[in-house]
Enzyme design. Structure first.
Site, short mmCIF file in Angstrom:
data_model
loop_
_atom_site.label_atom_id
_atom_site.label_comp_id
_atom_site.label_asym_id
_atom_site.label_seq_id
_atom_site.Cartn_x
_atom_site.Cartn_y
_atom_site.Cartn_z
N LYS A 126 8.74 10.34 0.83
CA LYS A 126 8.36 10.68 2.21
C LYS A 126 8.38 12.18 2.44
O LYS A 126 7.55 12.70 3.18
CB LYS A 126 9.27 9.96 3.22
N LYS A 144 3.76 -1.07 -2.58
CA LYS A 144 4.37 -2.18 -1.84
C LYS A 144 3.70 -2.31 -0.46
O LYS A 144 3.20 -1.32 0.08
CB LYS A 144 5.88 -1.98 -1.69
N LYS A 177 4.84 -1.04 6.43
CA LYS A 177 4.31 -0.80 7.77
C LYS A 177 3.90 0.64 7.97
O LYS A 177 3.15 0.96 8.86
CB LYS A 177 5.26 -1.27 8.87
#
Ligand code: ADP
Ligand code: TRP
Length: 342
Positions: free
Chosen positions: A119, A209, A212
């Protein structure tokens, strides 16, 4: 007196939850809550984790309640006394223990956390808040405050669970047996009868994966997707040009992902499902069968969502948060005493 076994998990309330969250995070603990009357079952909303990345303040309360409703629609039995639902920010001991554990956590170890690396690379290091870096320490506090034994999470969160084990061991060897060490990965797998933690893949790109926080929603089946939308997503899932259906995660990751989804949504074994389709060349027929199983689940789930009594949630939150504050404060005091603050 024998301590009771504690199962604990949380799902961040940022966005709508998807079937990966359901299968990896919610389903194992809901099954446990329904079958086990002796263990303590903690299902909480990590709302302090939700504010780490950009979010809309006016939508957070709704997201928190929807998050809880998802677990109830999945079958969490609120009426059972051994089941607790709570919001992390209503239990200040989580933040307090985080600071203390911060002082015993290695910068190097936290820098190696995959979620942080991925991230922060994506956002650029200077645009990333310290909260993202510190995320696993807060998660360790969530776990260690309640003498947790099992933490059902998907594969992506396993490294954070290992971090919680490691910091607890480090702390205990310095200050005595303060924390219960959560079970190892292997013990988790055997307890939940899985050979590894679950990782449902993105339907469009099965090398990633299902998440969201993904850019395109085409590869993600949300729990509130209308069944015809979910069906269309499954029918357009990326597969391969091999031409024959087989379960092979390396060569046919798309098909294998669909097999996994089908298996976990139907009460059938992996072998039973694979042997039914293996060797067939009819990809569309297989996808359509997967879609049937998923849609059947979504229809029931959404019906359950519509029938939830909000007052029941509020009552259960009040009861659980009072009890959890007691448990967490007791553990926090033993930590404060051990390190000389009390
Ligand atoms: P997301 O990546 O969608 O933001 P979270 O990190 O909030 O998901 O994860 C919530 C829970 O769902 C965690 O237990 C996580 O391990 C699990 N989970 C998330 N994505 C998947 C997936 N694709 N397969 C299995 N479990 C998953
Ligand atoms: N980090 C988890 C996620 O992204 C959420 C979480 C926070 C959690 N604290 C936890 C999960 C403690 C299990 C136990 O999904």
């Amino acid at each position: 007196m024998k301590q009771r076994t504690v199962f604990l998990t949380g799902l961040r309330a940022n966005n709508n939850l998807h079937i990966g969250n359901y299968l990896g995070g919610i389903m194992p603990i809901v099954n446990m809550a329904n079958s086990d009357n002796d263990s303590q079952i903690n299902l909480f909303v990590p709302d302090l984790h939700s504010i780490i990345s950009d979010y809309d303040t006016s939508k957070l309360q709704t997201a928190i309640f929807d998050n809880i409703k998802n677990s109830i629609a999945a079958g969490l039995p609120l009426s059972k006394d051994n089941v607790y639902i709570y919001r992390q920010s209503y239990i200040p001991a989580h933040s307090e223990l985080t600071w203390i554990l911060d002082c015993f956590s290695g910068f190097g170890e936290l820098s190696r956390m995959i979620e942080f690396k991925e991230k922060s690379e994506k956002a650029g290091k200077s645009n990333v808040g310290v909260g993202l870096f510190n995320y696993p320490v807060l998660m360790a506090s969530d776990i260690l405050l309640y003498d947790t034994n099992y933490v059902p999470v998907g594969d992506d969160q396993r490294q954070h669970l290992e971090f919680a084990r490691s910091i607890a061991n480090k702390f205990n060897s310095k200050f005595g047996e303060i924390f219960v060490i959560p079970k190892s990965t292997k013990e988790h797998d055997s307890n939940f009868e899985r050979d590894q933690a679950l990782r449902i893949k993105d339907l469009q790109d099965p090398s990633k994966k299902m998440s969201k926080s993904t850019e395109s929603e085409k590869g993600v089946i949300f729990l509130n997707d209308k069944p015809d939308i979910a069906r269309a997503k499954i029918m357009s899932a990326t597969t391969d040009s091999i031409g024959t259906i087989n379960y092979d995660q390396d060569k046919q990751p798309g098909i294998s992902n669909l097999f996994d989804i089908m298996q976990y949504f139907s009460n059938k074994s992996h072998d039973e499902i694979v042997s039914k389709y293996k060797g067939s060349t009819k990809y569309a027929e297989f996808k359509s069968d997967v879609a049937d199983v998923v849609c059947q689940f979504l229809i029931q789930f959404q019906k359950n969502m519509a029938n939830i009594d909000n007052q029941e949630i509020i009552d259960k939150l009040e009861f659980s948060e009072a009890e959890m504050n007691k448990q967490a404060n007791k553990k926090l005091l033993s930590v404060q005493k051990a390190i000389g603050l009390r």
